[in-house]
Structure formats: C-alpha cells, structure tokens
Design a protein around this motif. Structure first.
Motif, PDB file in Angstrom:
ATOM      1  N   ASN A  24      52.520 -32.920  95.372  1.00  0.00           N
ATOM      2  CA  ASN A  24      52.544 -31.621  96.032  1.00  0.00           C
ATOM      3  C   ASN A  24      52.327 -30.554  94.972  1.00  0.00           C
ATOM      4  OD1 ASN A  24      53.581 -32.105  98.982  1.00  0.00           O
ATOM      5  ND2 ASN A  24      54.780 -33.452  97.665  1.00  0.00           N
ATOM      6  N   VAL A  25      51.422 -29.643  95.239  1.00  0.00           N
ATOM      7  CA  VAL A  25      51.066 -28.629  94.251  1.00  0.00           C
ATOM      8  C   VAL A  25      51.095 -27.247  94.873  1.00  0.00           C
ATOM      9  CG1 VAL A  25      49.599 -30.243  92.980  1.00  0.00           C
ATOM     10  CG2 VAL A  25      48.591 -28.741  94.702  1.00  0.00           C
ATOM     11  N   ARG A  26      51.186 -26.261  94.013  1.00  0.00           N
ATOM     12  CA  ARG A  26      51.103 -24.864  94.441  1.00  0.00           C
ATOM     13  C   ARG A  26      50.205 -24.112  93.475  1.00  0.00           C
ATOM     14  NH1 ARG A  26      56.594 -22.586  94.981  1.00  0.00           N
ATOM     15  NH2 ARG A  26      56.504 -23.631  97.007  1.00  0.00           N
ATOM     16  N   ASP A  27      49.356 -23.278  94.028  1.00  0.00           N
ATOM     17  CA  ASP A  27      48.492 -22.429  93.224  1.00  0.00           C
ATOM     18  C   ASP A  27      49.230 -21.131  92.937  1.00  0.00           C
ATOM     19  OD1 ASP A  27      45.241 -20.818  93.834  1.00  0.00           O
ATOM     20  OD2 ASP A  27      46.512 -20.904  92.066  1.00  0.00           O
ATOM     21  N   THR A  28      49.627 -20.927  91.687  1.00  0.00           N
ATOM     22  CA  THR A  28      50.261 -19.663  91.299  1.00  0.00           C
ATOM     23  C   THR A  28      49.209 -18.809  90.622  1.00  0.00           C
ATOM     24  OG1 THR A  28      50.963 -20.585  89.178  1.00  0.00           O
ATOM     25  CG2 THR A  28      52.492 -20.787  91.011  1.00  0.00           C
ATOM     26  N   GLY A  29      48.689 -17.839  91.343  1.00  0.00           N
ATOM     27  CA  GLY A  29      47.622 -17.001  90.816  1.00  0.00           C
ATOM     28  C   GLY A  29      46.325 -17.266  91.550  1.00  0.00           C
ATOM     29  N   ARG A  30      45.240 -17.349  90.786  1.00  0.00           N
ATOM     30  CA  ARG A  30      43.907 -17.504  91.380  1.00  0.00           C
ATOM     31  C   ARG A  30      43.251 -18.802  90.917  1.00  0.00           C
ATOM     32  NH1 ARG A  30      40.408 -13.978  89.356  1.00  0.00           N
ATOM     33  NH2 ARG A  30      41.726 -13.241  87.653  1.00  0.00           N
ATOM     34  N   PHE A  31      44.040 -19.824  90.668  1.00  0.00           N
ATOM     35  CA  PHE A  31      43.490 -21.063  90.123  1.00  0.00           C
ATOM     36  C   PHE A  31      42.407 -21.647  91.034  1.00  0.00           C
ATOM     37  CE2 PHE A  31      43.129 -25.503  89.182  1.00  0.00           C
ATOM     38  CZ  PHE A  31      43.328 -25.604  87.818  1.00  0.00           C
ATOM     39  N   VAL A 278      44.032 -25.892  80.674  1.00  0.00           N
ATOM     40  CA  VAL A 278      45.037 -26.413  79.756  1.00  0.00           C
ATOM     41  C   VAL A 278      46.057 -27.241  80.536  1.00  0.00           C
ATOM     42  CG1 VAL A 278      46.758 -25.830  77.998  1.00  0.00           C
ATOM     43  CG2 VAL A 278      44.757 -24.345  78.335  1.00  0.00           C
ATOM     44  N   GLY A 279      46.260 -28.483  80.119  1.00  0.00           N
ATOM     45  CA  GLY A 279      47.264 -29.325  80.741  1.00  0.00           C
ATOM     46  C   GLY A 279      48.670 -28.922  80.321  1.00  0.00           C
ATOM     47  N   LEU A 280      49.599 -28.950  81.287  1.00  0.00           N
ATOM     48  CA  LEU A 280      50.999 -28.600  81.035  1.00  0.00           C
ATOM     49  C   LEU A 280      51.882 -29.772  81.451  1.00  0.00           C
ATOM     50  CD1 LEU A 280      51.053 -24.988  82.573  1.00  0.00           C
ATOM     51  CD2 LEU A 280      50.622 -25.630  80.195  1.00  0.00           C
ATOM     52  N   SER A 281      52.906 -30.036  80.643  1.00  0.00           N
ATOM     53  CA  SER A 281      53.794 -31.162  80.915  1.00  0.00           C
ATOM     54  C   SER A 281      55.246 -30.769  80.757  1.00  0.00           C
ATOM     55  CB  SER A 281      53.494 -32.323  79.953  1.00  0.00           C
ATOM     56  OG  SER A 281      52.174 -32.780  80.096  1.00  0.00           O
ATOM     57  N   LYS A 282      56.084 -31.516  81.472  1.00  0.00           N
ATOM     58  CA  LYS A 282      57.513 -31.439  81.217  1.00  0.00           C
ATOM     59  C   LYS A 282      57.820 -32.284  79.979  1.00  0.00           C
ATOM     60  CE  LYS A 282      58.495 -31.140  86.189  1.00  0.00           C
ATOM     61  NZ  LYS A 282      59.201 -31.781  87.327  1.00  0.00           N
ATOM     62  N   THR A 311      40.041 -13.353  76.753  1.00  0.00           N
ATOM     63  CA  THR A 311      41.249 -12.533  76.627  1.00  0.00           C
ATOM     64  C   THR A 311      42.540 -13.341  76.565  1.00  0.00           C
ATOM     65  OG1 THR A 311      41.553 -12.317  79.029  1.00  0.00           O
ATOM     66  CG2 THR A 311      40.086 -10.724  77.944  1.00  0.00           C
ATOM     67  N   GLY A 312      42.492 -14.594  76.994  1.00  0.00           N
ATOM     68  CA  GLY A 312      43.711 -15.394  77.076  1.00  0.00           C
ATOM     69  C   GLY A 312      44.520 -15.128  78.329  1.00  0.00           C
ATOM     70  N   GLU A 313      44.040 -14.268  79.213  1.00  0.00           N
ATOM     71  CA  GLU A 313      44.760 -13.977  80.457  1.00  0.00           C
ATOM     72  C   GLU A 313      44.918 -15.243  81.289  1.00  0.00           C
ATOM     73  OE1 GLU A 313      44.104 -11.592  84.701  1.00  0.00           O
ATOM     74  OE2 GLU A 313      42.616 -11.433  83.086  1.00  0.00           O
ATOM     75  N   VAL A 314      46.116 -15.446  81.817  1.00  0.00           N
ATOM     76  CA  VAL A 314      46.362 -16.581  82.702  1.00  0.00           C
ATOM     77  C   VAL A 314      45.825 -16.238  84.089  1.00  0.00           C
ATOM     78  CG1 VAL A 314      48.086 -18.092  83.730  1.00  0.00           C
ATOM     79  CG2 VAL A 314      48.399 -17.275  81.381  1.00  0.00           C
ATOM     80  N   LEU A 315      44.771 -16.919  84.504  1.00  0.00           N
ATOM     81  CA  LEU A 315      44.158 -16.647  85.791  1.00  0.00           C
ATOM     82  C   LEU A 315      44.913 -17.331  86.927  1.00  0.00           C
ATOM     83  CD1 LEU A 315      40.445 -17.173  84.680  1.00  0.00           C
ATOM     84  CD2 LEU A 315      41.713 -15.017  84.827  1.00  0.00           C
ATOM     85  N   GLY A 316      45.581 -18.412  86.618  1.00  0.00           N
ATOM     86  CA  GLY A 316      46.356 -19.129  87.615  1.00  0.00           C
ATOM     87  C   GLY A 316      46.825 -20.451  87.054  1.00  0.00           C
ATOM     88  N   ILE A 317      47.807 -21.030  87.726  1.00  0.00           N
ATOM     89  CA  ILE A 317      48.334 -22.334  87.326  1.00  0.00           C
ATOM     90  C   ILE A 317      48.446 -23.210  88.566  1.00  0.00           C
ATOM     91  CG2 ILE A 317      50.292 -23.605  86.357  1.00  0.00           C
ATOM     92  CD1 ILE A 317      50.938 -21.192  84.655  1.00  0.00           C
ATOM     93  N   LEU A 318      47.904 -24.413  88.481  1.00  0.00           N
ATOM     94  CA  LEU A 318      48.095 -25.407  89.520  1.00  0.00           C
ATOM     95  C   LEU A 318      49.348 -26.186  89.147  1.00  0.00           C
ATOM     96  CD1 LEU A 318      46.508 -26.295  92.084  1.00  0.00           C
ATOM     97  CD2 LEU A 318      45.638 -28.200  90.713  1.00  0.00           C
ATOM     98  N   HIS A 319      50.428 -25.929  89.873  1.00  0.00           N
ATOM     99  CA  HIS A 319      51.754 -26.439  89.526  1.00  0.00           C
ATOM    100  C   HIS A 319      52.038 -27.702  90.334  1.00  0.00           C
ATOM    101  CE1 HIS A 319      56.389 -25.512  89.358  1.00  0.00           C
ATOM    102  NE2 HIS A 319      56.068 -26.678  88.840  1.00  0.00           N
TER     103      HIS A 319
END
Length: 374
Positions: A24-31, A278-282, A311-319
């Motif tokens: 289950n995922v959530r788009d935080t931003g504009r991913f 960029v991959g993110l992990s616990k 710019t390095g701006e975070v456009l979104g994260i697929l969580h």
C-alpha cells in the motif's frame, strides 16, 4: 498475476481484484504526476524480497511485482532487466511484440518482462550493476571487487581496491556502488578501507569513501554509509545513507554539496530528464543502534523520492506503508507505462515463445486423461 497491489490517495486508483493487498502506497506531493509526465516506469528492487515496476497512466498508478529470493542490484537497458538475487543473476527480456497479447490481461500491457537467462554466481551479494553490451558488470560486495558476469565462470574479477591484498569471500570493505561513465567504471563507494574480514563494520557510521577507478584514489572520505554513486550530466552524485542525504561531489577536491536531506536511509539512485529518483529505506531494527546520524531523526520511511535535479526540491515521495521495508535499487525504464514482470513460476504457467519470425503465448498443457481399462 503479480503478488502485490497498489492503493493510493488518488480516487481512481482502485486495486485489481486479482492482486493481493501486500503493498500500500501514498503519493506525498506530485510524485505520480511527475512520473506520468516523464512517460517512464520505475523498476524497484525491494526487501523483504522482490522487484516492482511502477508506472502511471491517466493519473492512475500501475504496478506489477514478482517475488524473487533476496533481490538486490538492478541494471536496465533496451528491453532487458538484470536482477541480482541470493545466488543468481537473472536476465529478463521484454517480449514487446506480444505484450498486448498476454492472456491474463489482453490489450493492456506495453511491456511484459519474462525470464530469459540465469547465471549461477554463488553468494556474491551483488550490489550496483550495469549492462555492457551482452555482459553485466557488477559490484561483488562479498568478494570486494568489480566483476564481469558472462557465464564462462561464476564471475570474473576485473578490479578491486588497491588496499586489498587478495581476493577473499569475506566482505572486507563493503564495496557497494559504482558509477559508469563512457562505458567504464569511473567511481566506486565502500564503507571502509579495511583489509580484514568484515572489518568495515567497526567504523561503518563514518568511515565511508568514494574512490576513483582504476587508480583507487580516494575522492572523498568520512562519509556515513555511502551508496549509489552516479555520473549525471558530467557531475558526480552519491547517496550518504547514514544521513539520508543526496550529495554532489567535486571529484578533484572531494568537496560536497548537500542536494537534499530525505526521511529515509538513501539507497538506489536514478536520473531521467532532470529528475532524480532516490530509494528510501527504514533501518534494520534487528541490528540495533549503529551510531548513524540518521538514527536521531525518528521514524523513517520506505519509498522513492523524486527530486528536481537542478534545485534539489522534493517533488514528491511514493511512500510504501507495508510490504516494503527497504528499497535496494531504483532504475528507470523509458517510454513504458504499463509493464508486467513474470517470475519464473509465473512464466512456467503461461510461457512465451519468441523468435525472429514472431511470437506467441503458450499455456501449460493439461495432463492427458488416462482412459479407463475396458
């Protein structure tokens, strides 16, 4: 069918009934918006295990996933995906010409990846990989070397850090990442410069290095678990996992610029048309505290972040909320939006046959019914 489903905050994103709700995922931003605008699919190597393909069409995410034993590094080229597993390197081919004929969902997929080759490497702990023609170059972490995998041997070592005296199977420096440039390995990352079995573990929180290849010159040191070096538009990027950061490095002076700080252990980096994925992990709780700077940041997430490269701006994260604890690698598959990937046992049930003269899907034949003795 795939082993996972996708649920998002998008009202139209209803999971298929044939998918079990493991992811289950959530788009935080504009991913999802960014991914759709790019017209590409992401290949994501995930843990506990498996590879997922994520695309977007008409604002709705598409997901295919397959289970593989301890999936790790990925490599992607035209119509091929290489996936490192526990003791194999598997090559999947896109049967593009018959993708729309896939019996499980006809007239839908624009790519279906099926198993084509398997190289039995042994326990190598393969990390970053890249195609070089028909060959695969890989970071062989267990043997602390860069190797070629072509089927002649389990692997062929072609480079190792100059501080290592011999080829041994005891992960002496945790060599893990490589950056390709002009079809050559240009930079690598390691978690230490030790020459003793698993010696890197003692200083893992801050003894990481970036090295130049083939010289072995140390470009940058004192990094907290660096991974995934990449040469992008002529500039060197590296992920500092222990800080959750994306860095841009000057390969001459070693000076670093923090592009972004993210809410997860950074591992896996891909670039496409001005966007960094960029991959993110616990963190692995079974290991306990490791003294990493990121441990002070509280709960971390598993997912994939999209950054503006300029710019390095975070456009979104697929969580990822469940089913994924770590993202090991991320690769971009251009010009694909609706992809399927079949693990070997899935392909056995509905196999594909493709030759120069065309292709078809074959369903597994039914066992013949024995006639009763009369």
């Amino acid at each position: 069918m795939p082993d996972a489903s996708m649920q998002t905050d998008h009202p139209e994103a209803e999971p298929s009934d044939a998918w079990s709700p493991l992811i289950n995922v959530r788009d935080t931003g504009r991913f999802l918006q960014v991914l759709e605008a790019l017209g590409c699919t992401l290949a994501i190597s995930r843990r506990p295990s498996g590879v997922a393909l994520v695309g977007v069409e008409n604002g709705v995410p598409t997901l295919s996933a397959c289970l593989l034993p301890r999936s790790m590094g990925l490599a992607v080229t035209h119509d091929r995906i290489a996936i490192a597993t526990a003791r194999e390197l598997m090559i999947f081919a896109n049967v593009r010409s018959i993708a729309a004929l896939y019996p499980e969902r006809p007239d839908y997929y624009d790519a279906v990846y099926v198993p084509r080759h398997a190289f039995y490497t042994g326990d190598c702990d393969l990390h970053d990989m890249a195609f070089d023609g028909q060959l695969v170059l890989a970071v062989n972490t267990r043997y602390s070397c860069i190797c070629v995998i072509d089927g002649y041997f389990n692997f062929t070592p072609i480079w190792r850090p100059p501080f290592l005296k011999e080829l041994t199977a005891d992960d002496r420096c945790h060599l893990n990442g490589m950056a390709m440039h002009d079809r050559k390995v240009k930079f690598v990352t390691a978690l230490g410069t030790t020459d003793t079995p698993y010696g890197w573990r003692e200083g893992m929180a801050g003894a990481g290095v970036v090295m130049e290849v083939p010289s072995g010159r140390i470009v940058a040191s004192g990094l907290s678990m660096p991974h995934s070096p990449r040469v992008i538009d002529g500039q060197l990027y590296v992920l500092e996992g222990g800080r959750g950061q994306v860095l841009r490095l000057d390969p001459v002076s070693g000076a670093s610029t923090v592009i972004a700080t993210l809410p997860g252990f950074t591992h896996g980096l891909a670039a496409y048309r001005g966007v960094l994925f960029v991959g993110l992990s616990k963190l692995r709780q079974k290991r306990g505290p490791q003294g990493l700077p990121i441990e002070a940041e509280g709960e971390l997430m598993a997912g994939v972040a999209a950054l503006d490269q300029a710019t390095g701006e975070v456009l979104g994260i697929l969580h990822f909320f469940n089913g994924v604890e770590e993202v090991f690698d991320v690769q971009v598959i251009p010009d694909i939006k609706r992809a399927e990937i079949l693990a070997p046992e899935q392909w056995y049930r509905t196999s594909s046959v493709v030759t120069m003269e065309g292709g078809m899907w074959e369903r597994q034949p039914q066992e013949p019914v024995e006639e009763a003795n009369g």
